[in-house]
Motif scaffolding. Structure first.
Motif, PDB file in Angstrom:
ATOM      1  N   GLU A 197       0.732  -1.213   0.001  1.00  0.00           N
ATOM      2  CA  GLU A 197       0.047  -0.001  -0.127  1.00  0.00           C
ATOM      3  C   GLU A 197       0.788   1.155  -0.045  1.00  0.00           C
ATOM      4  O   GLU A 197       0.600   2.270  -0.647  1.00  0.00           O
ATOM      5  N   MET A 198       1.819   1.136   0.702  1.00  0.00           N
ATOM      6  CA  MET A 198       2.736   2.379   0.684  1.00  0.00           C
ATOM      7  C   MET A 198       3.478   2.719  -0.571  1.00  0.00           C
ATOM      8  O   MET A 198       3.440   3.851  -1.038  1.00  0.00           O
ATOM      9  N   SER A 199       4.093   1.721  -1.081  1.00  0.00           N
ATOM     10  CA  SER A 199       4.743   2.238  -2.535  1.00  0.00           C
ATOM     11  C   SER A 199       3.715   2.368  -3.341  1.00  0.00           C
ATOM     12  O   SER A 199       4.102   3.240  -4.347  1.00  0.00           O
ATOM     13  N   ARG A 200       2.511   1.822  -3.464  1.00  0.00           N
ATOM     14  CA  ARG A 200       1.595   2.299  -4.364  1.00  0.00           C
ATOM     15  C   ARG A 200       1.381   3.653  -4.245  1.00  0.00           C
ATOM     16  O   ARG A 200       0.915   4.421  -4.903  1.00  0.00           O
TER      17      ARG A 200
ATOM     18  N   VAL B  80       1.375   6.463  -7.091  1.00  0.00           N
ATOM     19  CA  VAL B  80       0.297   7.378  -7.404  1.00  0.00           C
ATOM     20  C   VAL B  80       0.351   8.593  -7.305  1.00  0.00           C
ATOM     21  O   VAL B  80      -0.149   9.554  -8.125  1.00  0.00           O
ATOM     22  N   ALA B  81       1.191   9.167  -6.265  1.00  0.00           N
ATOM     23  CA  ALA B  81       1.547  10.718  -6.057  1.00  0.00           C
ATOM     24  C   ALA B  81       2.753  11.204  -6.765  1.00  0.00           C
ATOM     25  O   ALA B  81       3.067  12.333  -6.533  1.00  0.00           O
ATOM     26  N   GLY B  82       3.196  10.283  -7.654  1.00  0.00           N
ATOM     27  CA  GLY B  82       4.095  10.471  -8.769  1.00  0.00           C
ATOM     28  C   GLY B  82       5.508  10.193  -8.625  1.00  0.00           C
ATOM     29  O   GLY B  82       6.571  10.694  -9.492  1.00  0.00           O
ATOM     30  N   ALA B  83       5.942   9.366  -7.837  1.00  0.00           N
ATOM     31  CA  ALA B  83       7.107   8.786  -7.662  1.00  0.00           C
ATOM     32  C   ALA B  83       7.689   7.929  -8.713  1.00  0.00           C
ATOM     33  O   ALA B  83       6.758   7.172  -9.232  1.00  0.00           O
ATOM     34  N   GLU B  84       8.924   8.052  -9.192  1.00  0.00           N
ATOM     35  CA  GLU B  84       9.422   7.578 -10.488  1.00  0.00           C
ATOM     36  C   GLU B  84      10.501   6.634  -9.903  1.00  0.00           C
ATOM     37  O   GLU B  84      10.786   5.700 -10.502  1.00  0.00           O
TER      38      GLU B  84
END
Length: 285
Positions: free
Chosen positions: A175-178, A182-186
């Motif tokens: 859940e955390m990585s997702r 979703v918040a824009g992390a590449e």
């Protein structure tokens, strides 16, 4: 009659490579000794033209089982303390970004935060994150000495891309990585001190690859080696390829990050786009 020349149409794809340095080492119980080692690695990373240098969890010092929570708390520092200030000055002097973690002073009695940080090339701390998932599992109980954080830090813009911060045990919670993706992390960077044990290295490799594949992003996971930790610092591509595995060696390694790979992967395997968030809440527990 003059025949005009015909030039073939050439498509040039811009390559956006950025060199990242990953450090794997065995931290001693002495903060000053580790700090000297950290500064040396920062200098070495810069000399090889790395854009960012990533360190493992507990880089500040190794805390063994005999160290009490009060002893640990007495050694912790604030974000403005000597440990981070010295690293920030080194980042500025070497014109390089630095990611790592430290034991941060907490308001809770005899407890510390396990806090990661991102320092930019000017020596400014641009992001911090306090570990929210404490390692209370498989015979360990980090909550005996640590306080958990209360929020996920927003991804931060850096010159290698948009970074989402995690720490070690956080990797086990998709859940955390997702949320970060979703918040824009590449790129997900997870300073870690992965404890040895039955199937632990298999878990480590599988989890890092899975977090990269399911989010179409790079995962950079510097790990402690020696003491009770397994090493195997990793960098995984957005399609799940292991680009770096440092095995059991102490030292510094380098890998190129290409943000085009993130865009390409998310285009052909649009997992973030194909989510059915309209339906998931219909499952009643």
């Amino acid at each position: 009659m003059i025949v005009p020349r015909v030039y073939p149409f050439i498509v040039i794809q811009l390559i956006n490579f950025m060199k990242v340095a990953v450090v794997q080492f065995k931290a001693s119980t002495k903060k000053e000794d580790n700090l000297k080692k950290i500064l040396s690695y920062i200098s070495k990373a810069a000399s090889k033209n790395a854009t960012l240098c990533a360190f493992p969890e507990f880089m500040m010092f190794y805390t063994n089982s005999s160290q009490t929570s009060r002893q640990l708390a007495n050694l912790a520092e604030t974000i403005n303390g000597n440990f981070i200030t010295t690293i920030a000055n080194a980042a500025k002097e070497n014109h390089i970004q630095v990611v790592g973690s430290f034991y941060e002073t907490s308001r809770k009695k005899d407890r510390v935060y396990d806090t990661s940080f991102v320092i930019d090339k000017s020596g400014k701390v641009i992001s911090t994150y306090r570990k929210i998932h404490l390692y209370d599992a498989l015979g360990f109980k980090e909550s005996d000495k640590m306080a958990s954080g209360s929020k996920i830090s927003k991804p931060v813009n850096t010159s290698i891309g948009k970074i989402g911060m995690m720490i070690c045990y956080d990797l086990r919670f998709p859940e955390m990585s997702r949320s970060l993706a979703v918040a824009g992390a590449e790129i997900l960077i997870a300073p870690s001190a992965w404890v040895k044990g039955n199937m632990k290295e298999e878990h480590w490799i599988t989890i890092n690859k899975t977090r990269a594949i399911e989010n179409g992003c790079y995962v950079i996971a510097p790990d402690q080696v020696g003491n009770i930790y397994c090493g195997r610092s990793l960098v995984v591509s957005p399609y799940g390829k292991i680009l770096l595995d440092m095995k059991k060696k102490q030292g510094i390694s380098f890998v190129d990050i290409d943000l085009n790979k993130v865009k390409q992967t998310r285009k052909v395997l649009p997992l973030l786009k194909n989510r059915r968030t309209d339906i998931y809440p219909t499952l009643k527990v």
